[in-house]
Design a protein around this motif. Structure first.
Motif, PDB file in Angstrom:
ATOM      1  N   PRO A  55      47.528 -69.625 -21.493  1.00  0.00           N
ATOM      2  CA  PRO A  55      46.446 -69.324 -20.563  1.00  0.00           C
ATOM      3  C   PRO A  55      46.398 -70.210 -19.324  1.00  0.00           C
ATOM      4  N   TYR A  56      47.372 -71.092 -19.155  1.00  0.00           N
ATOM      5  CA  TYR A  56      47.254 -72.122 -18.128  1.00  0.00           C
ATOM      6  C   TYR A  56      47.776 -71.663 -16.778  1.00  0.00           C
ATOM      7  N   CYS A  57      47.275 -72.289 -15.733  1.00  0.00           N
ATOM      8  CA  CYS A  57      47.543 -71.848 -14.352  1.00  0.00           C
ATOM      9  C   CYS A  57      48.881 -72.377 -13.850  1.00  0.00           C
ATOM     10  N   GLU A  58      49.930 -72.033 -14.549  1.00  0.00           N
ATOM     11  CA  GLU A  58      51.295 -72.394 -14.202  1.00  0.00           C
ATOM     12  C   GLU A  58      52.216 -71.240 -14.560  1.00  0.00           C
ATOM     13  N   SER A  59      53.098 -70.869 -13.651  1.00  0.00           N
ATOM     14  CA  SER A  59      54.082 -69.838 -13.977  1.00  0.00           C
ATOM     15  C   SER A  59      55.034 -70.307 -15.062  1.00  0.00           C
ATOM     16  N   GLY A  60      55.176 -71.621 -15.217  1.00  0.00           N
ATOM     17  CA  GLY A  60      56.033 -72.163 -16.260  1.00  0.00           C
ATOM     18  C   GLY A  60      55.400 -72.180 -17.631  1.00  0.00           C
ATOM     19  N   ASP A  61      54.160 -71.723 -17.744  1.00  0.00           N
ATOM     20  CA  ASP A  61      53.472 -71.701 -19.032  1.00  0.00           C
ATOM     21  C   ASP A  61      53.909 -70.474 -19.829  1.00  0.00           C
TER      22      ASP A  61
END
Length: 447
Positions: free
Chosen positions: A373-379
């Motif tokens: 759910p985190y605001c990173e495309s790498g998540d």
């Protein structure tokens, strides 16, 4: 057959033997995953998600394998030191003591956990590439062994050891100039590594210890982690044993030798089978025995420092699907955890697998990208994994989650760290509670 269909078939063929890679994992009559005698569905309902579960039977089996292999292949004294950086809590410290394991601690924080968990002084070994004054003070007070990383640290230690009542033994960390085959971020033994001393610096440090009466009795090196081929360890052992032979001419005898740890595990079906612990222990033991024979050195006490190969397989992470999204090329399964509790895929593209908790062998419908759910495309925890049709609210388990997840977790985006439970003989015991908003705010100071 398409590549996609082939992947699905391979995964379905492997599922019955891999399950969640744990010694006590099984499927119930209701086609539901059970670990340590506990229904995973019930655990998620009781403790919430994300949830980390440690299976005692798998941990015990790994520790016993190391002990048994050393007994078979090394004819002198030996010890297994659990690398606390993989994951350390008071419960793990207590488990380690049940198996007579030493504890490798980095810094005052891990030393404090070891002491709080009841580890005796003689079983605490301290590492660290840039130990602070607080780290050194804690090490001198509570540790049985301090691994010295550099010459400046040795001088700082000498001042403290003059007045210490119970002086810990010292080992010198060698930088052998040989790395194992692994990701560049996990290599530690190469010539330009930040860790340890060159052979010439080790000789200087040893002579310094002799001149100042410091309790030096061992050598240490570490070449990297998550490797499968032990051959580079043999090259590094040559360097270490040559140093020991040179120092023996001046009257010093190496009582302890540690070639570190780092033996790998299989995180994904494509990486099976798991590397055999026996292969690693046999290679190291035979290389030390033969190397000492060639140099006419007495056999030292051999210390191995596994972390991942003890812990990774014992841990499973449980997540709940919160949303399913189809984009032009991908089916996304969004779960309630990700890089905040497992940054390894984002750091160095670590690959994982996953299974539904209920009916895990249902037919796969194609690849899925499992993201947090985190605001990173790498998540993105897992890419292109063949998965069945899953609905919102279903549970997923990610095996091989016991090492370096919880130790590297963060509060990114205000994430609260998950609960951790211990599973043994059908009982689930909470060993770390879920973090709360109050915990997040506890360090803030009102202005």
């Amino acid at each position: 057959m398409s590549a996609d269909s082939s992947a699905v078939r391979r995964r379905m063929e492997l599922l019955p033997i891999t399950a969640v890679y744990q010694a006590s994992a099984e499927r119930s009559a209701a086609l539901e995953l059970v670990i340590g005698g506990c229904r995973v569905q019930a655990l998620a309902e009781q403790f919430g998600t994300p949830l980390y579960c440690f299976d005692a039977a798998t941990l015990d089996a790994a520790a016993n394998q190391y002990r048994a292999a050393l007994s078979r292949w090394y004819p002198a004294a030996s010890a297994v030191t659990y690398a606390g950086k993989a994951y350390l809590s008071r419960a793990i410290v207590r488990w380690a003591q049940r198996h007579d394991l030493w504890l490798d601690c980095t810094g005052a924080g891990e030393i404090g956990i070891a002491v709080a968990g009841g580890a005796p002084r003689e079983r605490i070994l301290v590492h660290g590439v840039n130990k602070s004054d607080e780290d050194l003070d804690a090490a001198v007070m509570y540790a049985g062994v301090i691994v010295v990383d550099n010459l400046m640290e040795l001088q700082r230690l000498a001042l403290r050891l003059r007045s210490a009542q119970n002086r810990p033994s010292l080992w010198l960390r060698l930088r052998p100039g040989v790395a194992v085959d692994t990701h560049v971020y996990r290599q530690t033994g190469q010539e330009d590594s930040k860790f340890g001393m060159s052979p010439q610096e080790v000789l200087q440090a040893a002579h310094f210890c002799q001149e100042h009466g410091l309790p030096l009795n061992g050598l240490h090196f570490h070449q990297g982690s998550q490797f499968r081929d032990p051959a580079p360890i043999g090259l590094a052992l040559h360097v270490a044993l040559d140093l020991a032979a040179e120092l023996s001419a001046s009257g010093w005898q190496m009582e302890a030798l540690s070639p570190g740890g780092g033996w790998g595990v299989a995180y994904h079906e494509d990486e099976l089978p798991h590397p055999e612990i026996e292969t690693y222990v046999r290679f190291v033991s035979q290389a030390v025995v033969e190397g000492c024979r060639q140099r006419n050195l007495p056999l030292p006490s051999l210390h191995l420092e596994p972390g991942r190969s003890l812990m990774a397989r014992a841990g499973v992470a449980v997540y709940r699907v919160g949303a399913v999204k189809q984009t032009a090329l991908r089916r996304w399964l969004f779960i309630d955890g990700g890089m905040a509790d497992n940054p390894r895929p984002a750091l160095y593209r670590a690959r994982y697998s996953a299974l539904p908790v209920t009916n895990p062998e249902r037919p796969c419908i194609g690849p899925a990208w499992i993201a947090g759910p985190y605001c990173e495309s790498g998540d993105v925890l897992i890419e292109a994994l063949p998965m069945p049709d899953l609905a919102v609210g279903e549970l997923l388990v990610v095996p091989m989650s016991g090492a370096y997840h919880l130790a590297m977790q963060s509060n990114y985006n205000g994430a609260r760290r998950p609960a951790v439970i211990w599973l043994e003989r059908g009982e689930a015991i909470l060993i770390q509670r879920r973090e709360t908003l109050v915990d997040l705010l506890a360090r803030d100071v009102d202005l």
